[in-house]
Design a protein around this motif. Structure first.
Motif, mmCIF file in Angstrom:
data_model
loop_
_atom_site.group_PDB
_atom_site.id
_atom_site.type_symbol
_atom_site.label_atom_id
_atom_site.label_comp_id
_atom_site.label_asym_id
_atom_site.label_seq_id
_atom_site.Cartn_x
_atom_site.Cartn_y
_atom_site.Cartn_z
ATOM 1 N N ASN A 188 0.837 -1.202 0.000
ATOM 2 C CA ASN A 188 0.000 0.000 0.000
ATOM 3 C C ASN A 188 0.872 1.253 0.000
ATOM 4 O O ASN A 188 0.573 2.236 -0.697
ATOM 5 N N ALA A 189 1.977 1.210 0.765
ATOM 6 C CA ALA A 189 2.895 2.353 0.815
ATOM 7 C C ALA A 189 3.541 2.585 -0.548
ATOM 8 O O ALA A 189 3.732 3.737 -0.971
ATOM 9 N N VAL A 190 3.884 1.509 -1.250
ATOM 10 C CA VAL A 190 4.502 1.637 -2.576
ATOM 11 C C VAL A 190 3.547 2.335 -3.537
ATOM 12 O O VAL A 190 3.931 3.250 -4.283
ATOM 13 N N LYS A 191 2.284 1.914 -3.546
ATOM 14 C CA LYS A 191 1.304 2.542 -4.432
ATOM 15 C C LYS A 191 1.127 4.028 -4.103
ATOM 16 O O LYS A 191 1.057 4.876 -4.995
ATOM 17 N N GLU A 192 1.054 4.325 -2.806
ATOM 18 C CA GLU A 192 0.891 5.717 -2.380
ATOM 19 C C GLU A 192 2.073 6.567 -2.814
ATOM 20 O O GLU A 192 1.911 7.683 -3.316
ATOM 21 N N ALA A 193 3.280 6.026 -2.631
ATOM 22 C CA ALA A 193 4.484 6.762 -3.005
ATOM 23 C C ALA A 193 4.526 7.017 -4.504
ATOM 24 O O ALA A 193 4.865 8.122 -4.967
#
Length: 876
Positions: free
Chosen positions: A154-159
């Motif tokens: 989820n953090a990767v997508k947000e970044a």
């Protein structure tokens, strides 16, 4: 108190103690709920296999720092995790599928392949966790993370979305590094350069309309000429200025290409003419953009020549090279071949020669991100340890290019970009839209995955729950220190720093501790080909985790490589036995000791105050060393103090009182032994956690375990400089007496009266300590005061002179005979060496180091002769 085994056996202790630690929740920062946060993020090991000795090295350092800070009362979080390692893991999984099933990933399909990769991931994550536990790693397993778990994904997508929305992520057809074996793009940091022998071919390009005239270009890769779209010269080069705007005929391809002028060309290098292949060279690509040169990619993904390569289509690049050179030679267009050594770029994972090619990829703009990341290191908001590694960091960041983040793999974070099957509309979003927002058509996701380092760059905060505002993120970010090898400054350290600033608004670490490599005993890098690799689990099985940790840290300094020697492991085993024996001695003499009973300070002797003061002093020094990441120095100080001052001196000093009839004196000795040894175990615990916990728990039954005991900080009230100096003089005197006796071959069993003549004002040092000298200096009786003994063994220190009558120690004539015999043997050696060195033929023909060695031997024998003669004179 629980009694210890006579021999410390790690295999009987370590698993039991680790289970106690883990079940007790002692690895969690909540054990110090009110403590200041201290955070280390474990550099996540790749799930490509089991841990090696390099992993054991860096994990041991992190564990030392974590245990130390936990004992200092901080809420210490060492967060463990593993990295999915896209390229390396996909290669390993494919090898296994080919071997076990005889299939390719295309045979399986994406979904089935990812199932196999997930199975691999689960297996090796468990194996890595088991190995870390064997090593004694006190990381918080309740917070373990994986770069592809739901939170990190989820953090990767947000970044990705945030950078895309800011215009810092874009998709373009640009020159990239391509691995023909892995069949994926690589970033600049993933290319390793090796010097290799090669050739420089000089080629003739006919100038159109000028019969017999040529532009001569030089290349190390003739096969790329198939994609040439121009020839460049410097605009100020008078040799070619009249040709700018003209064209040449590209040999073999019968294609007309322009002659252009660009300052990129160096007039003084080679012929001053450079072939331009924009689709196969990064510099040519930039020149091509400036002059709108055609981009002609002549290679397929497997580095074979494609249909744009004419008759060479289907050939491997190196097969085509040979054919092209032969054809040019036959046409008279080969001007010459020069042997050279040059750097060849190789894939950092499979060592295949990389191929620069143009390709449609995703990129991150780096100029905006790099500047603040440079500034936080310049102003020491993030400090490198050692400081010299800043230069490498700055050199990389100040010359950084846009980062190619897409990889043509299946294992990894699939790029969150979606395309319409009908109208081609592209959408970047966390989840795929049900239909195209533009035309209502069906959408499909970009098949590429993100570079592994894109997700790893988020590690300092994605592991704490970002982008959600979690309590852990609030408390444990930024991290205190990153412990890592200097070889991934580019891959990981720099990317974490600019990512932390971009997404969190501040640098992710206060310190970056750089360590070197673990090499073998000869200083060689460990490798499979050399067969010198060391399996950390094998060392642990034979010697225990404490021994391995000791061997890795002793002699180590920040940023430098360390050599792993068997002698270090054996020294650790001996040290562990020394500590175990000391503990057994203490426990046998503490059976009637009540640690809760109050001590009358007036009953402490100068010997007690000396060891209390020295323990306090050493604790302060080790604290300072650990705060400065001087782990090797700290361990060395602990070792020397424990082995020599505590075991060899203090324990010997107190035996008389422990065995005496005075209960007050015995209790003072017991109290000092108990508390000093507890502090010693605390100081040593971060380095050798298992044996120290086993002993501490045995000595302090019913108390909290050592892992959460309070660190022995320097305490001014425990500083006794007068007594410390006095006992140091006693030790110096005993050492001096022992040394003189040893040079005269007087055994400890031979006792004599010892006369001590203190210097003015120093009598207090010796009075009352007669029994110590009797026991440790082999004295039959000790007489303090002036004396007129002449025929005596004598030594002098800063505070006293010592004499022992020789008549009581040795048979004078027997000793003279022995010395005379030694004198004759030594003289024979001196005569032999003088004769050898006076031989002109020997000096002229022998190697210089051999001659130097013989002269060194002569000097040693002459010094020995001087000592023998002096001893003979003393005896007479």
């Amino acid at each position: 108190m629980k009694q210890l085994d006579k021999i410390y056996e790690p295999s009987k202790v370590e698993s039991r103690i680790y289970e106690m630690w883990e079940k007790g929740g002692y690895f969690r920062p909540e054990v110090n709920p009110d403590g200041e946060a201290y955070t280390i993020m474990m550099p996540p090991p790749n799930i490509t296999g089991q841990l090696h000795i390099g992993h054991a090295f860096t994990m041991t350092m992190q564990d030392i720092l974590t245990r130390y800070q936990r004992m200092c009362g901080k809420a210490a979080l060492w967060l463990p995790g593993e990295d999915h390692a896209s390229i390396a893991t996909e290669v390993k999984v494919l090898e296994k599928i080919r071997k076990d099933e005889g299939l390719t990933k295309q045979d399986l399909g994406r979904e089935a392949f990812l199932e196999r990769a997930q199975e691999w991931s689960t297996f090796y994550r468990n194996r890595i966790a088991t190995q870390l536990r064997r090593l004694g790693s006190s990381c918080d397993w309740s917070r373990e993370r994986f770069t592809m778990d739901e939170g990190c994904s989820n953090a990767v997508k947000e970044a990705f979305m945030r950078l895309y929305d800011k215009g810092l992520i874009y998709r373009a057809n640009r020159i990239i590094n391509w691995c023909p074996n892995c069949k994926t793009a690589l970033s600049d940091a993933e290319v390793e350069y090796e010097e290799a022998p090669g050739h420089l071919w000089r080629l003739k390009y006919p100038i159109k309309g000028r019969d017999g005239e040529y532009m001569i270009v030089a290349t190390t890769r003739p096969e790329t000429m198939l994609g040439d779209s121009g020839v460049a010269v410097h605009p100020e080069d008078e040799r070619y200025s009249h040709l700018v705007g003209a064209t040449v005929m590209l040999p073999l391809m019968d294609r007309e290409i322009p002659i252009i002028a660009d300052e990129y060309v160096e007039m003084d290098f080679g012929t001053g003419c450079v072939k331009m292949t924009p689709s196969h060279d990064p510099n040519d690509f930039e020149v091509g953009l400036r002059h709108r040169l055609e981009q002609i990619r002549v290679m397929n993904d497997d580095a074979t020549i494609n249909e744009l390569g004419g008759k060479y289509c289907g050939m491997d690049r190196y097969e085509a090279r040979k054919a092209i050179v032969a054809d040019l030679d036959a046409m008279g267009l080969l001007d010459g071949i020069e042997d050279i050594n040059h750097n060849v770029g190789k894939c950092y994972r499979c060592s295949t020669d990389i191929e620069p090619i143009t390709s449609l990829q995703w990129f991150v703009k780096m100029d905006v991100l790099a500047e603040p990341a440079i500034n936080v290191v310049k102003d020491s908001t993030t400090a490198f340890v050692p400081d010299r590694f800043k230069k490498i960091y700055f050199n990389w960041m100040e010359n950084i290019k846009d980062w190619c983040i897409s990889r043509q793999l299946w294992w990894g974070h699939q790029i969150p970009a979606y395309y319409c099957d009908d109208c081609g509309e592209m959408i970047v979003a966390k989840d795929m839209p049900e239909t195209c927002p533009k035309c209502g058509g069906k959408m499909h996701q970009d098949e590429d995955v993100l570079d592994t380092w894109f997700s790893s760059a988020l590690w300092p905060f994605s592991t704490l729950g970002w982008p959600e505002k979690t309590p852990d993120l609030e408390k444990f970010y930024p991290n205190d220190v990153l412990v890592t090898g200097f070889d991934i400054i580019f891959f990981w350290v720099a990317r974490m720093i600019f990512s932390g600033i971009e997404y969190m608004g501040e640098t992710p670490f206060h310190h970056v501790y750089m360590h070197g490599l673990v090499r073998d005993h000869l200083g060689r890098k460990m490798s499979k080909s050399l067969g010198n690799g060391i399996d950390p689990l094998e060392v642990i099985d034979e010697y225990g985790a404490d021994a391995l940790r000791y061997a890795l840290i002793t002699g180590n300094s920040a940023g430098n490589d360390t050599r792993f020697r068997d002698e270090k492991v054996q020294a650790s085993r001996n040290f562990a036995n020394k500590i175990n024996n000391a503990a057994r001695f203490l426990m046998m003499n503490l059976e009637d000791f009540d640690p809760k009973k109050e001590l009358d300070p007036s009953t402490l002797t100068n010997i007690d105050k000396w060891i209390i003061s020295r323990t306090n002093e050493v604790a302060g020094q080790i604290t300072a060393n650990l705060d400065k990441y001087e782990l090797g120095i700290a361990l060395e100080k602990a070792y020397n103090f424990i082995w020599t001052e505590f075991c060899d001196w203090y324990i010997e000093f107190v035996k008389t009182r422990l065995n005496g009839d005075d209960p007050v004196a015995r209790f003072a000795a017991q109290h000092t032994l108990f508390n000093t040894f507890n502090d010693i175990l605390k100081m040593l615990h971060p380095f050798m956690p298992f044996i120290t916990e086993e002993i501490y728990s045995s000595m302090n039954e019913g108390e909290d375990p050592l892992i959460i005991a309070r660190w022995p900080f320097y305490d001014e009230s425990k500083n006794f400089p007068k007594e410390q100096n006095e006992v140091s003089e006693i030790i110096e005197g005993i050492r001096a007496i022992r040394n003189v006796r040893a040079t005269m071959n007087i055994p400890p069993s031979k006792k004599a009266t010892l006369y001590i003549s203190p210097k003015e004002g120093c009598s207090d040092i010796y009075e009352g300590n007669e029994e110590i000298f009797m026991k440790l200096a082999s004295a039959e009786e000790v007489i303090i005061g002036e004396n007129d003994i002449e025929n005596a063994l004598s030594v002098v220190t800063n505070t006293a002179s010592y004499k022992m009558p020789l008549d009581e120690l040795i048979d004078k004539q027997k000793e003279l005979d022995r010395l005379e015999n030694e004198r004759k043997k030594t003289q024979d050696e001196i005569d032999r060496l003088n004769k050898k060195l006076s031989n002109e033929n020997f000096v002229a023909k022998a190697k210089p180091e051999v001659v130097a060695g013989e002269r060194e031997k002569l000097a040693k024998y002459e010094a020995l002769m001087a000592d023998i003669i002096a001893n003979i004179e003393k005896m007479k």
